[in-house]
Design a protein around this motif. Structure first.
Motif, PDB file in Angstrom:
ATOM      1  N   VAL A 158       7.984   6.987  -0.095  1.00  0.00           N
ATOM      2  CA  VAL A 158       8.239   6.202   1.104  1.00  0.00           C
ATOM      3  C   VAL A 158       9.619   5.568   0.966  1.00  0.00           C
ATOM      4  CG1 VAL A 158       7.433   4.330   2.549  1.00  0.00           C
ATOM      5  CG2 VAL A 158       5.798   5.768   1.365  1.00  0.00           C
TER       6      VAL A 158
ATOM      7  N   ILE B  23       4.482   5.728  12.319  1.00  0.00           N
ATOM      8  CA  ILE B  23       4.306   5.086  11.018  1.00  0.00           C
ATOM      9  C   ILE B  23       3.676   6.100  10.077  1.00  0.00           C
ATOM     10  CG2 ILE B  23       3.272   3.148   9.793  1.00  0.00           C
ATOM     11  CD1 ILE B  23       3.155   1.668  12.457  1.00  0.00           C
ATOM     12  N   ALA B  24       4.536   6.756   9.298  1.00  0.00           N
ATOM     13  CA  ALA B  24       4.032   7.787   8.393  1.00  0.00           C
ATOM     14  C   ALA B  24       4.122   7.298   6.963  1.00  0.00           C
ATOM     15  CB  ALA B  24       4.822   9.068   8.559  1.00  0.00           C
ATOM     16  N   GLU B  25       3.208   7.759   6.161  1.00  0.00           N
ATOM     17  CA  GLU B  25       3.201   7.369   4.753  1.00  0.00           C
ATOM     18  C   GLU B  25       4.393   7.984   4.044  1.00  0.00           C
ATOM     19  OE1 GLU B  25       2.148   8.270   0.555  1.00  0.00           O
ATOM     20  OE2 GLU B  25       2.408   9.647   2.189  1.00  0.00           O
TER      21      GLU B  25
ATOM     22  N   ASN C 127       0.439   7.365  16.156  1.00  0.00           N
ATOM     23  CA  ASN C 127      -0.156   6.266  15.385  1.00  0.00           C
ATOM     24  C   ASN C 127      -1.602   6.011  15.786  1.00  0.00           C
ATOM     25  OD1 ASN C 127       2.200   5.690  13.934  1.00  0.00           O
ATOM     26  ND2 ASN C 127       3.012   4.562  15.692  1.00  0.00           N
ATOM     27  N   THR C 128      -1.932   6.286  17.051  1.00  0.00           N
ATOM     28  CA  THR C 128      -3.271   5.939  17.529  1.00  0.00           C
ATOM     29  C   THR C 128      -4.029   7.131  18.094  1.00  0.00           C
ATOM     30  OG1 THR C 128      -2.276   5.330  19.629  1.00  0.00           O
ATOM     31  CG2 THR C 128      -2.651   3.542  18.076  1.00  0.00           C
TER      32      THR C 128
ATOM     33  N   ARG D 266      -4.287   0.151   8.584  1.00  0.00           N
ATOM     34  CA  ARG D 266      -4.653   1.302   7.765  1.00  0.00           C
ATOM     35  C   ARG D 266      -5.077   2.507   8.590  1.00  0.00           C
ATOM     36  NH1 ARG D 266      -9.093   0.469   5.396  1.00  0.00           N
ATOM     37  NH2 ARG D 266      -8.944   1.987   3.743  1.00  0.00           N
ATOM     38  N   THR D 267      -5.878   2.267   9.615  1.00  0.00           N
ATOM     39  CA  THR D 267      -6.441   3.410  10.322  1.00  0.00           C
ATOM     40  C   THR D 267      -5.818   3.636  11.691  1.00  0.00           C
ATOM     41  OG1 THR D 267      -8.149   2.189  11.481  1.00  0.00           O
ATOM     42  CG2 THR D 267      -8.650   2.868   9.239  1.00  0.00           C
ATOM     43  N   GLY D 268      -5.044   2.671  12.180  1.00  0.00           N
ATOM     44  CA  GLY D 268      -4.432   2.829  13.485  1.00  0.00           C
ATOM     45  C   GLY D 268      -5.407   2.656  14.641  1.00  0.00           C
ATOM     46  N   GLN D 269      -6.653   2.233  14.337  1.00  0.00           N
ATOM     47  CA  GLN D 269      -7.628   2.009  15.411  1.00  0.00           C
ATOM     48  C   GLN D 269      -7.577   0.544  15.843  1.00  0.00           C
ATOM     49  OE1 GLN D 269     -10.795   3.110  12.598  1.00  0.00           O
ATOM     50  NE2 GLN D 269     -11.771   3.997  14.384  1.00  0.00           N
TER      51      GLN D 269
ATOM     52  N   PHE E 267       0.848  -1.181   0.000  1.00  0.00           N
ATOM     53  CA  PHE E 267       0.000   0.000   0.000  1.00  0.00           C
ATOM     54  C   PHE E 267       0.889   1.238   0.000  1.00  0.00           C
ATOM     55  CE2 PHE E 267      -3.064   2.853   2.234  1.00  0.00           C
ATOM     56  CZ  PHE E 267      -4.067   2.772   1.297  1.00  0.00           C
ATOM     57  N   TYR E 268       1.972   1.160   0.745  1.00  0.00           N
ATOM     58  CA  TYR E 268       2.900   2.280   0.839  1.00  0.00           C
ATOM     59  C   TYR E 268       3.979   2.187  -0.228  1.00  0.00           C
ATOM     60  CZ  TYR E 268       0.804   2.827   5.426  1.00  0.00           C
ATOM     61  OH  TYR E 268      -0.081   2.995   6.439  1.00  0.00           O
TER      62      TYR E 268
ATOM     63  N   ASP F 182      -8.800   6.484   5.183  1.00  0.00           N
ATOM     64  CA  ASP F 182      -8.212   5.646   6.221  1.00  0.00           C
ATOM     65  C   ASP F 182      -7.994   6.437   7.505  1.00  0.00           C
ATOM     66  OD1 ASP F 182      -6.315   7.154   4.917  1.00  0.00           O
ATOM     67  OD2 ASP F 182      -4.930   5.524   4.521  1.00  0.00           O
ATOM     68  N   THR F 183      -7.276   7.541   7.402  1.00  0.00           N
ATOM     69  CA  THR F 183      -7.028   8.379   8.564  1.00  0.00           C
ATOM     70  C   THR F 183      -7.007   9.832   8.106  1.00  0.00           C
ATOM     71  OG1 THR F 183      -5.226   9.154   9.992  1.00  0.00           O
ATOM     72  CG2 THR F 183      -4.628   7.597   8.273  1.00  0.00           C
TER      73      THR F 183
ATOM     74  N   PRO G  13      11.181   7.319  14.630  1.00  0.00           N
ATOM     75  CA  PRO G  13      10.966   6.064  13.891  1.00  0.00           C
ATOM     76  C   PRO G  13       9.689   5.336  14.313  1.00  0.00           C
ATOM     77  CG  PRO G  13      12.950   5.946  15.259  1.00  0.00           C
ATOM     78  CD  PRO G  13      12.438   7.345  15.362  1.00  0.00           C
TER      79      PRO G  13
ATOM     80  N   ASN H 154       4.225   4.177  -3.326  1.00  0.00           N
ATOM     81  CA  ASN H 154       4.546   5.581  -3.267  1.00  0.00           C
ATOM     82  C   ASN H 154       6.048   5.787  -3.263  1.00  0.00           C
ATOM     83  OD1 ASN H 154       5.018   8.199  -2.475  1.00  0.00           O
ATOM     84  ND2 ASN H 154       3.134   8.261  -1.270  1.00  0.00           N
TER      85      ASN H 154
ATOM     86  N   GLY I 145      -2.790   6.970   3.265  1.00  0.00           N
ATOM     87  CA  GLY I 145      -2.229   6.378   2.058  1.00  0.00           C
ATOM     88  C   GLY I 145      -2.790   7.030   0.806  1.00  0.00           C
TER      89      GLY I 145
ATOM     90  N   GLN J 105      10.930   0.176   8.900  1.00  0.00           N
ATOM     91  CA  GLN J 105      10.358   0.538  10.207  1.00  0.00           C
ATOM     92  C   GLN J 105       8.943   0.016  10.341  1.00  0.00           C
ATOM     93  OE1 GLN J 105      10.536   4.782  10.646  1.00  0.00           O
ATOM     94  NE2 GLN J 105      12.764   4.838  10.751  1.00  0.00           N
ATOM     95  N   MET J 106       8.172   0.140   9.252  1.00  0.00           N
ATOM     96  CA  MET J 106       6.779  -0.309   9.295  1.00  0.00           C
ATOM     97  C   MET J 106       6.708  -1.820   9.432  1.00  0.00           C
ATOM     98  SD  MET J 106       4.667   1.848   6.532  1.00  0.00           S
ATOM     99  CE  MET J 106       5.429   3.266   5.858  1.00  0.00           C
TER     100      MET J 106
ATOM    101  N   SER K 239      -0.098  10.338   7.587  1.00  0.00           N
ATOM    102  CA  SER K 239      -0.179   8.878   7.553  1.00  0.00           C
ATOM    103  C   SER K 239      -1.163   8.315   6.551  1.00  0.00           C
ATOM    104  CB  SER K 239      -0.460   8.286   8.939  1.00  0.00           C
ATOM    105  OG  SER K 239      -0.919   9.216   9.840  1.00  0.00           O
TER     106      SER K 239
END
Lengths: 317, 542
Positions: free
Chosen positions: A45, B144-146, B197-198, A84-87, A38-39, B53-54, B141, A42, B61, A52-53, B59
């Motif tokens: 990135v 988690i960033a796009e 992130n949250t 995706r949403t961090g929730q 997904f990333y 997404d957010t 780090p 791009n 996408g 890291q991800m 972050s």
């Protein structure tokens, strides 16, 4: 049915669900692509950010280890965090579940209420004009794709007549009972259409089968009214196989209706599933599929039990 | 459905920091706001073609569409892709002293003067500390960033006073304006010490922009209401924004979107499929927004041996009818011969072209030793010209173009069979070169770093193409800020790509926007900074 056999059957579902979870987890992780793609799409990135991800998502571990970690957390009520949403996953799902329950649940009840009478009418008036008509409509419902019916309904009722909203769950800032109800009319009817078509065929076939049985002739010979013969003797027995069919469809109430939800911009589980699939959001996918599997197993279990209750001849070993 | 949104990069491109570039390209806030005086009030309903997404601009996408009405950067690109100041008072340049190169020419400092009296929508003052905090947060780090690019090129950010931020770069790069400071600034007072992130920021971001997110119903809509503390006023002194409210309906399905537009529920929609534009044109204005994107056919250089033969690639280029592709796509795109978009000043309009000429293509293939067999397919010994061509399944425009390409190549004796893939499987194929031929599109928007596509180590180079000469050219281009010199280098790069037929660019892409005639002051934006970066001036008539 003894209490012992009930418990035995109930315990039997535990390894089944565990097995399902292993299969699901493997399939999801074996499917091509990963959440990071997904990333990776791009160019901005960097490789370091991707690495890291990978670590943050736990994707650097071997799949079996990931499974054990997931299972342990899952059993402890921690369904993970959406990539995706961090929730939290449970929050993501619970946000969407009510919409699906309302849509699919209503469609389920409506289908049940309509399919049985239609099936009975068609069977008792076999080869009549009414039966031919129901057969025609049923086959239309089964053959015409849901998306087409949906789009046509939108064209007529939302665009031409302007009676109903074209999509969505509620008007912004409203969300009252009547508001949601207006938005529900089209998707519920369209979702029910195909289900009614299918179920009524089962009811018809099953009832025709029963009507030919000796005990129906006996009942008639005893001088029972036709109505009593059909509803008390025939229909009750004819519904036995229907229980299984309906029980297998119950899972749709929680798994959502992807196409209907998509056409009508309905914020349900079906769309969530597609979104999560597209983004390979593993934790959400696992959560959704576990709920579906659990419901499926439970519905089957319930159908088996119900069978034994309805029909004393069925014995659970 | 447009599943390719992640490709739309969120960086905008830059016309350079050289003197000439900014003298020509700079547009002050007056110019941007020199739009009709509007009137306050009204709700604008918008269809967003994907599931958000957010709402954290760093972050997500996707493109920061909705985020752009809430979060502002120090500078932003306008409809001509030129930068104008937003939270800064001017765009730093060499002339105004904002950009200072070090004595050895190896690094640079960029000084931003911040706009005074700007507050976050919760009332807290906006200061240079927020700029610094944004960089620190992105650098972490754990976040988690796009996109974190540009963050490591900065050594330090100094904040001599609340309205001055000095950014110390450890390199010289012409693409600095696409750094985080033009994408958005995070509020230090609300986010310090939080887990980005949250954090709740991801559903209700806090910004300095014209609107404030008041409701986010996943799968349904996002509501943005007027920010009463917004810093901008129109010429008459009326507080902006004009609109009371924007409702972003999340409608990922294209046909659902069209239905809802036709039912009058939507006043603005974008990424309209080419095929649907006609149906909407009776009720909506259709705007062609030229985006920095092009379609192309790529060879897998690590795949079939024939592709490593220049004559074969030239034959492909002559065999493909680019006009037919453009026509098949309802005539919206135009034919291109260079991957460098026309909008860039270093686009070379005189780059070598390969005219549609099947006879010449056949002759070239004959020369290369590929002769027509009994089945009509060319072969050189056992090496048969039968290949798989991959496009993104479900992308109807690309599937249409694929049909044209297959027919064109069949006419010269090359058999192509479709091998289309969806979603991540497609992406994986594209990045790892799991195809023979790939027909797809790139959307750069970015101050184009073409090494990503054509460099040996390029992160998007799935074709396996590698040339030390091209690598060297690309590297020079990416460290040159002298505009004239840059043009020269890009001329060479484009000549190389065309001469070697590294790729076959076919057509441009446009993004179709459907908007109600009632919406005024709307300006399209060709950059990936989205059409929503100047919503303050939009208003509804009638």
């Amino acid at each position: 049915m003894s209490f012992g056999s009930f418990i035995r059957r109930l315990l039997g579902t535990i390894p089944l669900i565990l097995g399902i979870s292993v299969v699901l987890f493997s399939i999801i992780h074996l499917a091509p692509g990963s959440p990071l793609d997904f990333y990776a799409d791009n160019p901005n990135v960097t490789r370091e950010a991707l690495e890291q991800m990978r670590v943050a998502f736990g994707l650097d571990k071997p799949v079996p280890e990931q499974y054990v970690r997931w299972l342990w957390a899952f059993l402890n009520g921690n369904w993970g965090i959406s990539f995706r949403t961090g929730q939290p996953v449970l929050e993501v799902i619970l946000e969407r579940l009510p919409a699906t329950l309302i849509l699919s649940g209503s469609a389920f009840l409506l289908s049940l209420a309509i399919a049985i009478p239609i099936g009975v009418l068609a069977a008792t008036r076999r080869y009549s004009k009414l039966d031919t008509f129901f057969t025609f409509v049923s086959f239309s419902g089964i053959s015409i794709p849901v998306f087409w019916v949906g789009l046509m309904a939108q064209l007529v009722f939302a665009i031409w007549l302007g009676w109903l909203p074209a999509g969505g769950f509620q008007t912004v800032g409203n969300g009252s009972f009547m508001d949601v109800l207006t938005h529900m009319v089209m998707p519920v009817c369209i979702l029910s259409f195909a289900t009614i078509a299918g179920w009524s065929r089962y009811v018809r076939a099953s009832l025709i089968d029963v009507i030919g049985q000796d005990y129906i002739r006996t009942a008639r010979a005893k001088g029972q009214t036709p109505r009593k013969v059909i509803w008390r003797h025939a229909v009750r027995n004819a519904l036995l196989p229907i229980v299984t069919v309906v029980a297998l469809d119950i899972v749709q109430i929680v798994s959502g209706a992807v196409i209907t939800e998509t056409i009508f911009s309905w914020p349900g589980i079906g769309r969530l599933f597609v979104e999560s699939m597209d983004g390979r959001d593993y934790p959400v996918l696992m959560g959704l599929m576990m709920i579906s599997s659990f419901t499926m197993v439970a519905a089957n279990f319930a159908a088996d039990m119900l069978y034994a209750v309805i029909d004393p001849r069925v014995r659970l070993a | 459905m447009l599943r390719d949104r992640t490709l739309l990069l969120r960086r905008q491109f830059l016309q350079g920091i050289g003197a000439a570039a900014f003298a020509a390209g700079f547009i002050g806030p007056q110019a941007v706001f020199a739009q009709a005086i509007g009137k306050r009030g009204g709700t604008l309903t918008i269809a967003v073609p994907y599931e958000v997404d957010t709402l954290n601009t760093f972050s997500t996408g996707f493109l920061a569409d909705i985020q752009s009405v809430v979060v502002e950067g120090l500078i932003a690109p306008d409809e001509d892709a030129k930068y104008f100041p937003v939270l800064a008072t001017e765009v730093p340049t060499v002339e105004n002293g904002g950009v200072k190169l070090s004595a050895d020419g190896k690094r640079m400092d960029i000084t931003f003067k911040l706009r005074p009296n700007v507050t976050w929508s919760d009332g807290a003052p906006f200061t240079s500390e927020d700029v610094k905090f944004t960089w620190m947060a992105l650098k972490d780090p754990k976040f988690i960033a796009e996109s974190k690019e540009g963050v490591t090129e900065i050594d330090a950010i100094e904040t001599p006073d609340p309205l001055t931020a000095v950014i110390r770069f450890n390199t010289v790069t012409p693409i600095w304006p696409s750094g985080f400071f033009s994408r958005g600034i995070l509020p230090k007072h609300a986010l310090e010490g939080k887990d980005l992130n949250t954090d709740g920021y991801n559903t209700k971001p806090l910004g300095t922009g014209p609107f404030v997110i008041t409701e986010f119903k996943r799968g349904q809509y996002v509501v943005a209401d007027r920010n009463p503390r917004y810093w901008r006023k129109d010429k008459d002194g009326t507080q902006l924004p004009y609109l009371d409210r924007m409702v972003f309906n999340l409608v990922p399905d294209a046909s659902a979107m069209v239905t809802r537009i036709r039912a009058g529920e939507i006043l603005l929609a974008y990424n309209i499929p080419y095929g649907q534009a006609q149906a909407l044109s009776s009720s909506m204005e259709i705007i062609k927004n030229p985006i920095l994107s092009w379609q192309r056919l790529d060879f897998n250089f690590k795949g079939p041996a024939a592709f490593r033969d220049l004559k074969v690639r030239q034959a492909f280029a002559h065999a493909i009818n680019k006009d037919a592709i453009a026509k098949a796509l309802s005539g919206f795109p135009f034919v291109v011969n260079s991957p460098v978009s026309k909008q860039f000043d270093y686009h070379d309009p005189n780059v070598r072209t390969y005219a549609f000429d099947p006879a010449k293509a056949k002759a070239l293939l004959d020369e290369a030793g590929y002769v027509v067999g009994s089945d009509g397919v060319r072969a050189k010994g056992a090496d048969k010209m039968a290949y798989r061509i991959t496009v993104q399944a479900g992308n109807s425009a690309d599937e249409t173009a694929q049909q044209v390409v297959m027919a064109n190549l069949k006419a010269v004796g090359i058999a192509l069979s479709p091998d289309n893939k969806t979603g991540v499987a497609f992406r994986e194929a594209r990045y790892k070169g799991l195809y023979d031929l790939l027909y797809s599109r790139w959307i750069t928007s970015a101050d184009p770093q073409y090494s990503k596509f054509y460099g040996t180590e390029g992160s998007n180079n799935g074709t396996g193409f590698s040339s030390p000469k091209l690598d060297a050219l690309l590297d020079t281009a990416e460290h040159t800020i002298d505009r004239a010199k840059l043009k020269e280098i890009f001329k060479e790069i484009q000549a190389f790509l065309a001469d070697e037929v590294v790729t076959i660019p076919t057509t441009s892409n446009v993004s179709l926007i459907a908007k109600s005639a009632k919406l005024k002051n709307f300006v399209p934006n060709p950059t990936n900074r989205t059409i929503f970066n100047n919503t303050a001036a939009w208003y509804l008539e009638g």
